[in-house]
Design a protein around this motif. Structure first.
Motif, PDB file in Angstrom:
ATOM      1  N   THR A   1      36.293  20.960 -29.744  1.00 21.55           N
ATOM      2  CA  THR A   1      37.113  20.909 -30.963  1.00 21.55           C
ATOM      3  C   THR A   1      36.163  20.702 -32.127  1.00 21.55           C
ATOM      4  OG1 THR A   1      37.431  18.519 -30.862  1.00 21.55           O
ATOM      5  CG2 THR A   1      39.060  19.894 -29.711  1.00 21.55           C
ATOM      6  N   LEU A   2      36.635  20.952 -33.332  1.00 26.74           N
ATOM      7  CA  LEU A   2      35.783  20.722 -34.500  1.00 26.74           C
ATOM      8  C   LEU A   2      35.365  19.262 -34.590  1.00 26.74           C
ATOM      9  CD1 LEU A   2      37.577  22.885 -37.234  1.00 26.74           C
ATOM     10  CD2 LEU A   2      35.527  23.452 -35.901  1.00 26.74           C
ATOM     11  N   ASN A   3      36.271  18.358 -34.210  1.00 23.35           N
ATOM     12  CA  ASN A   3      35.941  16.934 -34.263  1.00 23.35           C
ATOM     13  C   ASN A   3      34.829  16.597 -33.284  1.00 23.35           C
ATOM     14  OD1 ASN A   3      36.554  14.172 -35.249  1.00 23.35           O
ATOM     15  ND2 ASN A   3      37.096  13.842 -33.098  1.00 23.35           N
ATOM     16  N   GLU A   4      34.889  17.159 -32.076  1.00 18.82           N
ATOM     17  CA  GLU A   4      33.844  16.879 -31.089  1.00 18.82           C
ATOM     18  C   GLU A   4      32.506  17.457 -31.534  1.00 18.82           C
ATOM     19  OE1 GLU A   4      33.013  18.157 -26.531  1.00 18.82           O
ATOM     20  OE2 GLU A   4      34.910  17.109 -26.907  1.00 18.82           O
ATOM     21  N   LEU A   5      32.535  18.646 -32.129  1.00 18.11           N
ATOM     22  CA  LEU A   5      31.288  19.228 -32.641  1.00 18.11           C
ATOM     23  C   LEU A   5      30.716  18.375 -33.767  1.00 18.11           C
ATOM     24  CD1 LEU A   5      32.269  23.015 -32.651  1.00 18.11           C
ATOM     25  CD2 LEU A   5      30.876  21.789 -30.965  1.00 18.11           C
TER      26      LEU A   5
ATOM     27  N   LEU B   1      31.166  15.029 -33.946  1.00 17.15           N
ATOM     28  CA  LEU B   1      30.623  13.854 -33.269  1.00 17.15           C
ATOM     29  C   LEU B   1      29.251  14.154 -32.660  1.00 17.15           C
ATOM     30  CD1 LEU B   1      33.803  12.501 -31.414  1.00 17.15           C
ATOM     31  CD2 LEU B   1      32.622  11.414 -33.336  1.00 17.15           C
ATOM     32  N   SER B   2      29.062  15.402 -32.217  1.00 16.69           N
ATOM     33  CA  SER B   2      27.771  15.808 -31.650  1.00 16.69           C
ATOM     34  C   SER B   2      26.710  16.040 -32.718  1.00 16.69           C
ATOM     35  CB  SER B   2      27.945  17.090 -30.825  1.00 16.69           C
ATOM     36  OG  SER B   2      28.861  16.889 -29.775  1.00 16.69           O
ATOM     37  N   ARG B   3      27.099  15.902 -33.985  1.00 16.14           N
ATOM     38  CA  ARG B   3      26.192  16.122 -35.120  1.00 16.14           C
ATOM     39  C   ARG B   3      25.705  17.562 -35.198  1.00 16.14           C
ATOM     40  NH1 ARG B   3      28.206  11.697 -35.768  1.00 16.14           N
ATOM     41  NH2 ARG B   3      27.270   9.979 -36.901  1.00 16.14           N
ATOM     42  N   ARG B   4      26.570  18.485 -34.782  1.00 15.84           N
ATOM     43  CA  ARG B   4      26.227  19.901 -34.869  1.00 15.84           C
ATOM     44  C   ARG B   4      26.802  20.531 -36.139  1.00 15.84           C
ATOM     45  NH1 ARG B   4      23.984  19.581 -30.215  1.00 15.84           N
ATOM     46  NH2 ARG B   4      25.075  18.968 -28.306  1.00 15.84           N
ATOM     47  N   ILE B   5      27.877  19.946 -36.662  1.00 20.82           N
ATOM     48  CA  ILE B   5      28.500  20.449 -37.880  1.00 20.82           C
ATOM     49  C   ILE B   5      28.918  19.280 -38.762  1.00 20.82           C
ATOM     50  CG2 ILE B   5      29.363  22.547 -36.748  1.00 20.82           C
ATOM     51  CD1 ILE B   5      32.140  21.230 -36.710  1.00 20.82           C
ATOM     52  N   GLU B   6      29.181  19.587 -40.016  1.00 21.44           N
ATOM     53  CA  GLU B   6      29.820  18.635 -40.932  1.00 21.44           C
ATOM     54  C   GLU B   6      31.076  19.300 -41.483  1.00 21.44           C
ATOM     55  OE1 GLU B   6      29.492  15.538 -41.701  1.00 21.44           O
ATOM     56  OE2 GLU B   6      27.744  15.212 -40.410  1.00 21.44           O
ATOM     57  N   LEU B   7      32.124  18.511 -41.680  1.00 23.97           N
ATOM     58  CA  LEU B   7      33.411  19.055 -42.118  1.00 23.97           C
ATOM     59  C   LEU B   7      33.829  18.443 -43.447  1.00 23.97           C
ATOM     60  CD1 LEU B   7      35.331  18.912 -38.707  1.00 23.97           C
ATOM     61  CD2 LEU B   7      34.361  20.951 -39.788  1.00 23.97           C
ATOM     62  N   PHE B   8      34.489  19.259 -44.251  1.00 25.49           N
ATOM     63  CA  PHE B   8      34.983  18.801 -45.557  1.00 25.49           C
ATOM     64  C   PHE B   8      36.353  19.430 -45.816  1.00 25.49           C
ATOM     65  CE2 PHE B   8      30.388  19.428 -45.647  1.00 25.49           C
ATOM     66  CZ  PHE B   8      29.925  18.167 -46.002  1.00 25.49           C
ATOM     67  N   THR B   9      37.193  18.686 -46.471  1.00 25.87           N
ATOM     68  CA  THR B   9      38.437  19.274 -46.977  1.00 25.87           C
ATOM     69  C   THR B   9      38.118  20.037 -48.261  1.00 25.87           C
ATOM     70  OG1 THR B   9      38.963  17.345 -48.318  1.00 25.87           O
ATOM     71  CG2 THR B   9      39.747  17.336 -46.030  1.00 25.87           C
ATOM     72  N   SER B  10      39.104  20.738 -48.797  1.00 26.11           N
ATOM     73  CA  SER B  10      38.885  21.479 -50.046  1.00 26.11           C
ATOM     74  C   SER B  10      38.502  20.530 -51.176  1.00 26.11           C
ATOM     75  CB  SER B  10      40.164  22.253 -50.411  1.00 26.11           C
ATOM     76  OG  SER B  10      40.419  23.271 -49.483  1.00 26.11           O
ATOM     77  N   HIS B  11      39.152  19.372 -51.253  1.00 30.44           N
ATOM     78  CA  HIS B  11      38.825  18.395 -52.297  1.00 30.44           C
ATOM     79  C   HIS B  11      37.403  17.875 -52.135  1.00 30.44           C
ATOM     80  CE1 HIS B  11      42.821  18.291 -53.990  1.00 30.44           C
ATOM     81  NE2 HIS B  11      43.356  18.061 -52.798  1.00 30.44           N
TER      82      HIS B  11
ATOM     83  N   ASP C   1      45.113  20.244 -39.132  1.00 31.44           N
ATOM     84  CA  ASP C   1      45.548  21.234 -38.151  1.00 31.44           C
ATOM     85  C   ASP C   1      44.353  21.812 -37.402  1.00 31.44           C
ATOM     86  OD1 ASP C   1      47.280  22.750 -36.721  1.00 31.44           O
ATOM     87  OD2 ASP C   1      47.872  24.087 -38.353  1.00 31.44           O
ATOM     88  N   ALA C   2      43.303  22.116 -38.128  1.00 33.59           N
ATOM     89  CA  ALA C   2      42.123  22.744 -37.517  1.00 33.59           C
ATOM     90  C   ALA C   2      41.474  21.840 -36.469  1.00 33.59           C
ATOM     91  CB  ALA C   2      41.110  23.110 -38.596  1.00 33.59           C
ATOM     92  N   LEU C   3      41.521  20.509 -36.700  1.00 39.44           N
ATOM     93  CA  LEU C   3      40.892  19.575 -35.762  1.00 39.44           C
ATOM     94  C   LEU C   3      41.597  19.575 -34.400  1.00 39.44           C
ATOM     95  CD1 LEU C   3      40.213  16.506 -38.092  1.00 39.44           C
ATOM     96  CD2 LEU C   3      38.516  18.060 -37.111  1.00 39.44           C
ATOM     97  N   LEU C   4      42.826  20.041 -34.358  1.00 37.15           N
ATOM     98  CA  LEU C   4      43.586  20.038 -33.107  1.00 37.15           C
ATOM     99  C   LEU C   4      43.320  21.271 -32.253  1.00 37.15           C
ATOM    100  CD1 LEU C   4      47.059  18.824 -34.481  1.00 37.15           C
ATOM    101  CD2 LEU C   4      45.339  17.453 -33.273  1.00 37.15           C
TER     102      LEU C   4
END
Length: 686
Positions: free
Chosen positions: A89-93, A95-105, A169-172
């Motif tokens: 999932t995006l959250n697991e990726l 946690l693995s420090r492979r990606i960073e996530l941001f909302t539009s704001h 939604d994307a995290l699910l």
């Protein structure tokens, strides 16, 4: 006509016993083959850690990646051979420090550029080049299957992408397992246990490709993540499930089944797919996150040592007594206000596995190996259907014999009707037929054994001949052997791998406990003395018209409460007090196999004392009658079909041995008290 029937009915009693003996003989080789299955296959125990839990703990550390690598080395040294990897999932990726996530704001604040107020997208940045190369195609494919648009995005030359879906939604959304993680674990020498869900639409070609990659990485076992197995649509639409089973067989991937105590109902479709993969299934026992949190509480070192030992004992018992072959370890970090820091249970888990009294050395001592769990390979000869036919006839004969002790005239009629009815039930539902016949035979054997014991003990009243000690011991042993007839029929009739794996359960344990008690009491009250039916009816009328006294009400309430407690303690759901758990643990650690308390501590000793006293006291039959609890328990021991036969047999032998010893102590105490009473009471009267 009546005279002819009664003559044949009388002759049939002898032949019914021979049919029971024939059924018993047929059960012995069936039991032998089950023992061969249990002792010579599926002897490896696999310790699996939840990799997602490790990532969640690392997220609270100062150097998450370093922490993960260090703990992977530590786990390897402490006997954890496998890692459970989920669908990414995006959250697991993250946690693995492979990606960073941001909302539009957040992306707007980060880039200092305005974003449309109507936009609620997910912005993603890859942490490194390897992550971009391997994860970007996987993420794009996963969201394309959901008809969600993605496009490129970057920030200060760091590549990323925009997913046109809200972050919540994307995290699910799930996608294929993280390939970078799986390659890392393989390089570290871990076996990967995959966790797959049914959250994505089933695509046979995509699943074939995924399972092929997993097979190349050495994956042999799958744990279902969620309430349905991959490919399940409904109980009637099995097309996708059949395709999934074929793919699993093609890529040699089996299943793990979580113990019912921790997962009340299996995932829907699990039993169906298990059958289609030829029961390539192992049983799984979890250390849950809530269990692991108990290892992080603010307790004394001695209390912590006790909890560690409790978990080690629990794992050992699961392997030895319940045919568990996979221990699934979870862990969770917590914020401890008492200690003023973040704490995790990993060090305590390591001590549970390879500490001074760790579970891994203990399972090695009793003949198990650690390694990837393998399924049982059933030993099932071609003659077993013939043996089960003889078992079925013998079970019907046993039922008829039991009824004959209540109404002798019905023996032959019950046997013939039983043959006809059993044939019909076999055609209608084979599984239900086997369970019903096993339940009836398991109920009748201890009932019949107790009725014979009551009749034998009653005949000893006021007799001077014979050694009372020897008579009591022989009567207990003989009664127990007769009760074990029921165990043989249960083992023989229900010799299926589905029962060992608890994919199918033997129902009616409560009946198996309660019915012999009720029937034995009924026999003692009305049928144990040879009186005419008219006298029995008068006795019943006397009971119904008797004046009820307060003492009787009190006794009835006490008996009802004891009965409720007894029934509530049967099966796997029964609850034990802390003292009883300690006592059980002491017996388990001392003897290796724990005998049942109600057998060796209560029913067998009282039966022995009652048989010893029946020479002098008519009321001693009540003590003999209490022994029915132990006789029902002896049969019920073998009704736990997920327990190895060797363990069940040792448990019964221990119960009898210690029951005889404690019973002998009770007899000695009785003699001391009785003789002291006879000597001193007359002198005090003078």
């Amino acid at each position: 006509m009546k005279g002819t029937y009664m003559k044949w009915n009388q002759r049939s009693l002898k032949w019914l016993w021979w049919l029971v003996i024939l059924g018993m003989l047929a059960a012995i080789p069936v039991a032998f083959e089950r023992n061969e299955t249990e002792q010579k296959t599926g002897r490896k125990v696999e310790f699996v850690f939840d990799y997602r839990n490790l990532l969640e703990i690392s997220d609270l550390q100062t150097d998450p990646r370093k922490f993960v690598l260090e703990q992977l080395d530590e786990m390897k040294q402490h006997g954890i051979q496998s890692m459970a990897v989920y669908e990414a999932t995006l959250n697991e990726l993250k946690l693995s420090r492979r990606i960073e996530l941001f909302t539009s704001h957040e992306a707007s604040a980060l880039t200092q550029t305005p974003i449309s107020p109507n936009e609620n997208f997910t912005y993603l940045l890859f942490a490194e080049k390897e992550s971009e190369q391997q994860l970007q195609p996987m993420i794009q494919q996963a969201f394309a299957e959901l008809n969600v648009k993605t496009r490129a995005w970057s920030y200060k030359n760091q590549p990323g992408m925009i997913i046109e879906m809200s972050m919540e939604d994307a995290l699910l959304k799930t996608m294929d397992p993280d390939p970078i993680t799986m390659q890392l674990l393989k390089e570290k020498g871990y076996t990967i246990v995959i966790r797959l869900s049914n959250r994505r639409a089933f695509d046979e070609a995509r699943m074939d490709e995924l399972l092929g990659r997993l097979q190349a990485l050495g994956v042999k076992r799958m744990i279902i993540d969620g309430e349905t197995v991959p490919g399940f649509v409904s109980d009637k639409d099995l097309h996708n499930l059949e395709s999934m089973a074929e793919l699993m067989k093609k890529h040699q991937i089996g299943l793990a089944s979580t113990e019912a105590l921790y997962q009340k109902t299996p995932p829907r479709g699990f039993n169906t797919i298990s059958k289609k993969i030829d029961y390539n299934v192992v049983r799984l026992h979890p250390l849950t996150e809530s269990d692991s949190q108990k290892l992080t509480e603010n307790i004394t070192p001695q209390e912590l040592k006790g909890r560690i030992q409790d978990y080690a004992d629990r794992f050992l018992l699961a392997v030895k007594d319940r045919n568990i072959r996979m221990i699934f370890l979870h862990a969770k970090a917590v914020k401890s206000t008492d200690k003023g820091k973040i704490v995790h249970p990993l060090d305590s888990i390591y001590l549970t596995l390879k500490g001074p009294d760790g579970v891994i050395p203990q399972i090695h001592k009793i003949g198990y190996q650690t390694g990837p769990a393998t399924a049982f390979v059933p030993v099932h000869s071609g003659w077993q259907p013939v043996a089960k036919t003889l078992l079925s006839i013998g079970a019907i004969a046993l039922i008829a014999l039991t009824i004959s002790y209540f109404v002798p005239e019905l023996a032959l009629a019950v046997f013939l009707l039983g043959l006809v009815g059993s044939a019909g039930m076999y055609v209608w539902n084979n599984s239900l037929f086997s369970q019903a016949l096993a339940l009836c035979a398991g109920t009748c054997a201890p009932t019949l054994a107790m009725m014979i014991a009551i009749r034998t003990a009653r005949n000893k009243l006021n007799r001077k001949d014979g050694k009372r000690w020897l008579f009591a011991a022989i009567l207990l042993l003989r009664t127990s052997l007769l009760s074990l007839i029921g165990a043989l029929f249960i083992v023989g009739l229900l010799n299926q791998i589905t029962y060992s794996l608890v994919l199918e359960q033997f129902r009616g344990v409560g009946i198996l406990h309660a019915a012999p008690i009720a029937l034995a009491v009924l026999y003692w009250l009305l049928f144990s003395d040879e009186t005419a039916y008219r006298d029995k009816v008068r006795r019943i009328q006397g009971f119904l018209h008797a004046n009820i006294r307060v003492l009787w009400v009190i006794v009835a309430v006490v008996v009802a409460a004891a009965g409720y407690y007894y029934i509530s303690r049967t099966g796997n759901e029964g609850q034990a007090s802390s003292f009883e758990r300690y006592f059980r643990s002491f017996l388990e650690n001392t003897l290796g196999v724990r005998p049942r308390t109600k057998e060796f501590l209560i029913s067998h000793p009282l039966f022995l004392l009652g048989a010893y006293l029946c020479y002098k006291y008519r009321s001693a039959l009540l003590l003999v009658l209490i022994g029915v609890i132990g006789q029902a328990s002896v049969v019920d021991t073998f009704a736990h079909l997920h327990t190895p036969l060797v363990i069940s047999s040792i448990r019964v032998v221990y119960g009898l041995a210690f029951g005889l010893l404690i019973g002998a102590v009770l007899i000695v105490l009785w003699e001391i008290i009785a003789r002291s009473w006879q000597r001193w009471v007359p002198r005090l009267s003078e």
